[in-house]
Design an enzyme around this catalytic site. Structure first.
Site, PDB file in Angstrom:
ATOM      1  N   SER A 137       0.573  -1.035   0.098  1.00 42.54           N
ATOM      2  CA  SER A 137       0.019  -0.211   0.164  1.00 42.54           C
ATOM      3  C   SER A 137       1.106   1.359  -0.234  1.00 42.54           C
ATOM      4  CB  SER A 137      -0.782   0.014   0.758  1.00 42.54           C
ATOM      5  OG  SER A 137      -1.559   0.882   1.268  1.00 42.54           O
ATOM      6  N   GLY A 138       0.559   2.183  -1.034  1.00 47.67           N
ATOM      7  CA  GLY A 138       1.212   3.473  -0.920  1.00 47.67           C
ATOM      8  C   GLY A 138       2.741   3.304  -1.730  1.00 47.67           C
ATOM      9  N   THR A 195      -1.626   2.359  -8.166  1.00 52.06           N
ATOM     10  CA  THR A 195      -2.876   3.016  -8.768  1.00 52.06           C
ATOM     11  C   THR A 195      -2.460   4.252  -9.207  1.00 52.06           C
ATOM     12  OG1 THR A 195      -4.067   2.836  -6.560  1.00 52.06           O
ATOM     13  CG2 THR A 195      -4.594   3.966  -7.935  1.00 52.06           C
ATOM     14  N   ASN A 247      -0.739   5.009   3.247  1.00 49.65           N
ATOM     15  CA  ASN A 247      -0.846   5.833   2.042  1.00 49.65           C
ATOM     16  C   ASN A 247      -2.895   6.860   2.245  1.00 49.65           C
ATOM     17  OD1 ASN A 247      -1.501   7.367  -0.225  1.00 49.65           O
ATOM     18  ND2 ASN A 247      -1.705   4.756  -1.931  1.00 49.65           N
ATOM     19  N   SER A 276      -5.479   5.702   0.020  1.00 43.02           N
ATOM     20  CA  SER A 276      -4.829   4.308  -0.452  1.00 43.02           C
ATOM     21  C   SER A 276      -6.110   3.969  -0.709  1.00 43.02           C
ATOM     22  CB  SER A 276      -4.434   3.433   0.576  1.00 43.02           C
ATOM     23  OG  SER A 276      -4.221   2.109   1.009  1.00 43.02           O
ATOM     24  N   SER A 277      -6.090   2.911  -1.507  1.00 39.20           N
ATOM     25  CA  SER A 277      -7.299   2.140  -2.186  1.00 39.20           C
ATOM     26  C   SER A 277      -7.929   1.171  -1.802  1.00 39.20           C
ATOM     27  CB  SER A 277      -7.039   1.248  -3.830  1.00 39.20           C
ATOM     28  OG  SER A 277      -5.643   2.238  -4.461  1.00 39.20           O
ATOM     29  N   GLY A 293      -0.843  -5.475  -2.841  1.00 38.46           N
ATOM     30  CA  GLY A 293       0.511  -6.582  -2.805  1.00 38.46           C
ATOM     31  C   GLY A 293       0.616  -6.678  -0.861  1.00 38.46           C
ATOM     32  N   GLU A 345       1.019  -8.075   2.157  1.00 36.34           N
ATOM     33  CA  GLU A 345       0.936  -7.107   3.563  1.00 36.34           C
ATOM     34  C   GLU A 345       1.173  -7.964   4.760  1.00 36.34           C
ATOM     35  OE1 GLU A 345      -3.358  -5.605   4.148  1.00 36.34           O
ATOM     36  OE2 GLU A 345      -2.890  -3.982   2.685  1.00 36.34           O
TER      37      GLU A 345
HETATM   38  N1  LIG Z   1       4.934   7.427 -10.015  1.00 34.48           N
HETATM   39  C1  LIG Z   1       4.374   8.406  -9.283  1.00 34.48           C
HETATM   40  N2  LIG Z   1       5.405  10.104  -9.208  1.00 34.48           N
HETATM   41  C2  LIG Z   1       5.655  10.918  -8.353  1.00 34.48           C
HETATM   42  N3  LIG Z   1       4.380   9.887  -7.220  1.00 34.48           N
HETATM   43  C3  LIG Z   1       3.703   8.697  -6.459  1.00 34.48           C
HETATM   44  C4  LIG Z   1       3.769   8.043  -7.503  1.00 34.48           C
HETATM   45  N4  LIG Z   1       3.335   7.752  -7.763  1.00 34.48           N
HETATM   46  C5  LIG Z   1       2.687   7.316  -6.081  1.00 34.48           C
HETATM   47  N5  LIG Z   1       3.011   8.033  -6.464  1.00 34.48           N
HETATM   48  C6  LIG Z   1       2.704   8.985  -4.499  1.00 34.48           C
HETATM   49  O1  LIG Z   1       2.566   8.064  -3.471  1.00 34.48           O
HETATM   50  C7  LIG Z   1       0.712   8.360  -3.476  1.00 34.48           C
HETATM   51  C8  LIG Z   1       0.826   6.611  -3.186  1.00 34.48           C
HETATM   52  O2  LIG Z   1       0.144   5.764  -4.660  1.00 34.48           O
HETATM   53  P1  LIG Z   1      -1.080   5.028  -4.870  1.00 34.48           P
HETATM   54  O3  LIG Z   1      -0.402   4.587  -6.099  1.00 34.48           O
HETATM   55  O4  LIG Z   1      -2.277   5.257  -4.405  1.00 34.48           O
HETATM   56  O5  LIG Z   1      -0.673   3.547  -3.853  1.00 34.48           O
HETATM   57  P2  LIG Z   1      -1.311   2.568  -3.950  1.00 34.48           P
HETATM   58  O6  LIG Z   1      -2.213   2.195  -4.457  1.00 34.48           O
HETATM   59  O7  LIG Z   1      -0.047   1.762  -4.279  1.00 34.48           O
HETATM   60  O8  LIG Z   1      -1.258   2.449  -2.738  1.00 34.48           O
HETATM   61  C9  LIG Z   1       0.235   9.066  -4.559  1.00 34.48           C
HETATM   62  O9  LIG Z   1      -0.937   9.631  -3.668  1.00 34.48           O
HETATM   63  C10 LIG Z   1       1.238   9.342  -4.841  1.00 34.48           C
HETATM   64  O10 LIG Z   1       0.918  10.779  -4.007  1.00 34.48           O
HETATM   65 MG   LIG Z   2      -4.277   2.395  -4.938  1.00 34.83          MG
END
Ligand SMILES: Nc1ncnc2c1ncn2[C@@H]1O[C@H](COP(=O)(O)OP(=O)(O)O)[C@@H](O)[C@H]1O
Ligand SMILES: [Mg+2]
Length: 1137
Positions: free
Chosen positions: A107-108, A112, A157, A160-161, A387, A389
């Protein structure tokens, strides 16, 4: 020329972990860190992309970057998520292979974001057009909607989804998007009712409260204050960097774009509001008489509002919170709920409501984005799933999630190996067995239908009797004890008996990515996911279409006594479907890693990364990839890259690329076991061989660079020199031209000057000559003129002389002629006189002769008769003429015809006199007696005043009227007229002059034959009656005034009062009348008329002198009398009056 680049160019560390040499966890981390510190967040493991979350925006997602990676080979540019997206998209479009992009990570870690990047890249490079753009927009806009309802702030995050998401994007044969299908996995619904510290509920709750209009909130019976709702955590109600209000608008907008109707949106918000209301319902215990504990709702307001929102009958829901009906076979047993159970029921309802709403949203979105065309689609699946956890406290959810990851790892290995193997076969390379860890055994431990953990959990849940988490753990301990990946303290396996890191109520599984300790508490409940039937039935009864749809099991007609499938069962099934789905597709992996726990940029926490690398199985990944050949490359790019290492291939290899590569390898003496020749690619077993080639290439490139530089410099200098030379010639020629031009100009100028001088000189010479000539001509002319003049004058003189002479002759002649003429004239006159005299004499003589002759025929008096006759004739003619020319009969006409004959002079004058007398007589004879008297009076006036008083001429015109006042007829003066008994001769108004001031006061003046009477003008009252006998004289001035004084005889009776000084307009008449009366009376002496400009008047005692002077013109035309002193009254009379 297209520049061929390679991943190997300008690498920071190694761009592909497969090339890592030596391959250790340390070198792996070292390489990641180095790249991360240089902003290289992407690194490859073969075709897998490792993505490190930079926690800041990097300038690597611009449209330029999209263009850069578009249609380029995967290894051509430095690692990027776009390279993977491009590879997948092109392989889908050109090779008709369905693709799936599997994004995993903690997560984070950026899953996404990665999935969005892939989607946006594909959207940017795929076809365009109105319809296509609409589809793209809908697909992209589904993200904000699902994120609002399915994402929440967690400690890891902020966005976070909290659900797994798999999205199939469907394309047509051209690669244009047609639509999509979204599947969601296991929403973390426990978050609805409770959130860990520092975390929030799902975004939509906060977005609704801060972003909705007051009106909307009122409709939803909500208040803006977050603290009013039990289900919302307060400690992180607002998150920095998250604008809930703005996001709410974005979500609404996105929903609109995706195709939600206005009433659907309203229904969704009503459900969200209902969940919030539900959280506020609280219960209190109440004991019943039968000893059972019961619960009561504390404050029914929230319940009421919620029921109103959802159209549920309040009593129905209230009952559902108090009772639970259990139906078994034909029996229905209803038991009351205690407070804890009531709360459980409430939360279960909230969780179910929300998770079902979420699933409905996904279904609804799918309806919108569903591909319309029925043709065969190409599909690109994007999996954004949680992923591995590994928390301190891992529960049912982590178990499920990690199970899913095990499955993904499994297909990853399977697919990677399969692909590897397929490539070997394709390239005709002998297959060497690859050793790797296969996690199928772990998957078996979890999902095995007979003795898998999930199966046992289901069994336990369905088992009658008391079922607790502990009984479940016992069961695991007995059945899985022997499994090499299962660890439990209570298992028979004595190995863990003393393992204090393994608590009693936990079990541990050795996942492929590491060991995870699960606490069994809640497993059974969560797996059961129980919602009391009374509640679902109550929901079904709602007068709200969406709610009704969400709880179909509440339909009493379709009562299903069978238990609903457990959560574990459902999940396993959906994972199974997913795996089946993925296996048919070409996989593309993105492994997301979180560099630190603080969401901080530039921080690389090695232990954290190491931990993730481990459970993501990255090392495993590399090993599998390197098991055969570490590196492979098509012959053409390989030859292109290394051809400078061998003289035979440099600079151009004419033959096929493969032969070129073979010549190259032989020439470089690379050991034969280090590489294999495939059909289109060369396979290099060890990275060091590749690096050896790279090193050689680098050296060679340096030499080549020197050579190129040398040649370039030589070329540059030469061309510079040639340019200089050429320039010099150009400059010189230009200069010469310029100098010659200058010189020419100078000569030309000089020539012109000389020429002009010469011409000037010539012209002046000519001018001089011409002038001389002209002067000569002028002189000749002048001389000629003079000569002619002299000649002319001489001639003139001569002519004049001639004329004079002629004139003299003429004059003399004329004189002579004159003399002659006069003489002649005299002679003729003399002659004429003589002739006349002769004639006269002749006539006399003739007369005499005649008379002598005829005398004898006349009588002696004939001559006298003729004379008399002639005289008579003349007289007759005269008188007749006079008669016709007589003047008028007016006595004043002075005209008289002229005398015709001189001898009648006396007669003519006498006749004139006689005629005048005659006509006067005639005139007089027509007068009456009165008129005669008047004229007599006038005559007398004339005698008295003519040439004596200046007033007189003006009186001639005035007729003497006498009685101006007509006293006898005027009734006003009746008294007066009766007092005067005699005939009134004159009655007039006069002014009696006052001695004191010289002013006059009007008086009636009446004159009779005997008296003079003075009376008051207004009343007619008698003032004085003076007998005319008493009047001695009358004095007047010689001037134009009307003053007169009646002087009385001294000693007479009337004289007592003194004389009268009067003035009158009719002075002449009055005085004339006075004088006439006195002269006609025989008994009286004649009245004296004294005309003098200074006379005395007796006023009573005193004599006053009245003096008349000529007044100055400034006094005007009036006569004024002023008293000068006691003895003098001065009357000034205007000069011309
Ligand atoms: N490629 C990227 N460039 C800039 N910031 C990113 C990038 N990927 C993730 N982030 C930052 O990290 C945070 C968490 O990403 P996210 O995709 O929501 O994580 P996950 O879905 O894996 O939990 C996002 O809100 C963003 O601020
Ligand atoms: Mg996500």
């Amino acid at each position: 020329m297209e520049v061929k680049t390679s991943l190997l160019d300008n690498m920071i560390g190694v761009g592909d972990m497969v090339l890592l040499e030596p391959l250790t966890e340390d070198s792996f981390l070292e390489n990641l860190k180095k790249r991360f510190n240089h902003n290289e967040i992407y690194t490859y493991i073969g075709s897998v992309v490792i993505s490190l979350n930079p926690y800041r925006s990097l300038p690597i997602y611009t449209p330029d970057k999209v263009e850069e990676y578009r249609n380029r080979n995967f290894y051509e540019l430095s690692p990027h998520i776009y390279a993977l997206a491009d590879e997948a998209y092109r392989s889908l479009r050109d090779q008709d292979k369905d693709q799936c992009i599997l994004i995993t990570g903690e997560s984070g870690a950026g899953k996404t974001e990665a999935s969005k990047l892939v989607m946006s890249y594909v959207a940017a490079v795929c076809g365009k057009g109105q319809e296509v753009n609409k589809v793209k927009e809908q697909l992209l806009q589904s993200n904000p909607v699902l994120e609002a309802f399915g994402n929440a702030k967690t400690v890891r995050n902020d966005n976070s989804s909290r659900f797994g998401k798999y999205m199939d994007i469907e394309f047509d044969f051209k690669g244009d998007p047609l639509g999509g299908v979204i599947s969601n996995y296991l929403l973390e619904k426990s978050r609805v009712v409770k959130q860990p510290r520092g975390e929030r509920n799902f975004h939509i709750f906060y977005q609704l409260l801060s972003g909705a209009s007051d009106d909307t909130l009122k409709k939803l019976k909500l208040e803006r204050d977050v603290s009013k709702y039990n289900y919302l955590s307060l400690d992180s109600a607002t998150v920095s960097g998250l604008d809930d209000a703005a996001n709410f608008r974005t979500v609404r907008n996105a929903m609109q774009i995706v195709g939600f109707m206005e009433d659907e949106m309203q229904s969704v918000l009503e459900l969200v509001a209902a969940v919030l209301k539900l959280g506020n319902i609280e219960f209190k215990p109440e004991s019943r008489c039968n000893g059972m504990d019961e619960s009561r709702i504390k404050d029914k307001n929230d319940l009421k509002e919620m029921c109103e929102l959802l159209g549920i009958e309040q009593s129905v829901l209230e009952r559902a919170f108090s009772y639970r009906t259990v139906e078994a076979k034909m029996e229905k047993v209803s038991t009351t709920l205690n407070v804890a159970q009531a709360y459980y029921a409430r939360d279960a309802l909230a969780k179910n409501l929300y998770s079902r709403l979420f699933s409905w949203l996904v279904t609804r979105i799918n309806e919108s984005i569903k591909a319309q065309a029925k043709t065969r689609h190409k599909v690109m699946g994007v999996l954004d799933i949680y992923g591995f956890e590994i928390f301190e406290d891992n529960s049912f959810e982590q178990f499920i999630i990690n199970y899913c990851n095990e499955k993904l790892q499994q297909i990853f290995i399977e697919l990677t190996l399969r692909e590897e193997q397929e490539e070997y076969v394709r390239e005709g390379i002998e297959w060497t067995n690859i050793e790797y860890f296969n996690n199928a055994i772990i998957c078996g431990l979890i999902e095995n239908n007979q003795n898998g953990i999930l199966a046992m959990l289901d069994e336990e849940c369905l088992r009658p009797g008391t079922v607790t988490d502990e009984t479940f753990l016992d069961k695991l301990n007995t059945i899985c004890a022997d499994h090499q990946h299962f660890e439990s303290r209570l298992s028979k396996n004595s190995k863990f008996l003393n393992d204090h890191s393994l608590p009693h109520n936990c079990f541990r599984i050795q996942h492929y990515a590491g060991k995870v300790l699960y606490r069994v508490e809640g497993f059974v409940d969560k797996n059961n996911d129980l919602l009391y039937r009374d509640l679902s039935q109550a929901m079904y009864k709602a007068n709200h279409s969406l709610i009704k749809q969400l709880f179909p099991e509440g339909n009493p007609v379709k009562v299903n006594l069978k238990r609903p499938p457990t959560a574990g069962f459902q999940f396993k099934a959906s994972v199974g479907t997913l795996m089946g789905n993925l296996q048919t597709k070409n996989p593309n992996y993105i492994r997301c890693i979180k560099p630190n726990d603080k969401k901080a940029s530039h921080v690389f926490n090695e232990s954290l990364v190491c931990h993730q690398a481990r459970y993501l199985g990255l090392m495993e990944n590399i090993r599998v990839r390197r098991a055969g050949y570490a590196f492979r490359q098509a012959y053409e790019p390989c030859l292109e890259r290394y051809k400078m290492l061998c003289k035979n291939t440099w600079p151009h290899w004419k033959g096929p690329a493969r032969q070129g590569v073979e010549v190259l390898m032989t020439d470089l003496q690379v050991p034969a076991e280090e590489f294999s020749y495939g059909r289109s690619k060369i396979f290099i077993r060890n990275p060091r061989t590749l690096f050896f080639l790279e090193e050689k290439r680098k050296q060679c490139l340096e030499d080549l660079a020197t050579l190129i530089q040398k040649i370039y410099r030589g070329w540059k200098c030469r061309s510079h020199f040639l340019l200089l030379k050429k320039s010099q010639i150009v400059v010189a020629s230009w200069y010469r031209r310029y100098a010659q031009q200058k010189k020419y100009q100078k000569i030309k100028h000089a020539t012109t000057v000389v020429q002009s001088y010469t011409r000037g000189w010539q012209a002046r010479k000519l001018l001089r000559e011409l002038k001389y000539q002209k002067k000569c001509e002028e002189a000749v002319t002048t001389i000629a003129a003079f000569w002619h003049g002299t000649q002319a004058r001489m001639e003139l003189r001569r002519l004049k002389q001639e004329v004079r002479n002629k004139h003299a002759v003429t004059v003399i002649w004329a004189y002579w002629q004159g003399t002659q003429a006069r003489r002649e004239l005299r002679r003729l006159k003399e002659e004429a006189r003589r002739k006349h005299a002769v004639a006269v004499i002749w006539a006399y003589w003739q007369g005499l002769k005649v008379r002598r002759e005829y005398r004898k025929f006349f009588r002696a008096n004939a001559g006298k008769k003729i004379y008399n006759f002639t005289i008579q004739r003349i007289m007759q003619k005269y008188f007749l003429g006079l008669k016709s020319k007589l003047p008028s009969m007016s006595p004043i006409d002075k005209t008289w015809p002229a005398r015709p004959y001189l001898f009648l002079d006396g007669v003519h004058a006498e006749l004139r006199r006689i005629f005048h007398l005659w006509r006067c007589k005639k005139y007089r004879s027509q007068f009456t007696e009165e008129k005669k008297a008047v004229y007599e009076e006038k005559l007398e006036a004339s005698e008295l005043f003519k040439d004596k008083k200046a007033l007189y001429p003006s009186s001639v015109r005035q007729p003497f009227k006498g009685d101006y006042l007509e006293i006898s007829k005027n009734p006003k003066y009746q008294k007066l007229s009766s007092a005067v008994d005699e005939k009134i001769l004159l009655a007039d108004v006069v002014n009696k002059i006052n001695r004191a001031n010289g002013k006059g006061s009007p008086r009636l003046f009446v004159l009779t034959k005997k008296n003079v009477v003075l009376a008051d003008q207004k009343t007619g009252q008698l003032k004085a009656n003076v007998p005319l006998t008493d009047v001695a004289s009358v004095s007047t001035s010689s001037q134009t005034d009307g003053f007169f004084a009646l002087k009385l005889k001294e000693g007479s009776a009337s004289a007592v009062k003194g004389d009268f000084l009067l003035s009158s307009d009719h002075l002449i008449e009055i005085v004339t009348k006075l004088h006439r009366i006195s002269s006609m009376a025989a008994d009286r002496e004649k009245l004296n008329i004294d005309i003098s400009d200074e006379f005395l008047v007796q006023f009573k005692q005193d004599k006053v002198c009245v003096k008349f002077i000529h007044g100055s013109p400034k006094n005007g035309n009036s006569v004024s009398c002023k008293r000068k002193n006691n003895r003098l009254l001065e009357v000034s009379v205007p000069a011309s009056s």
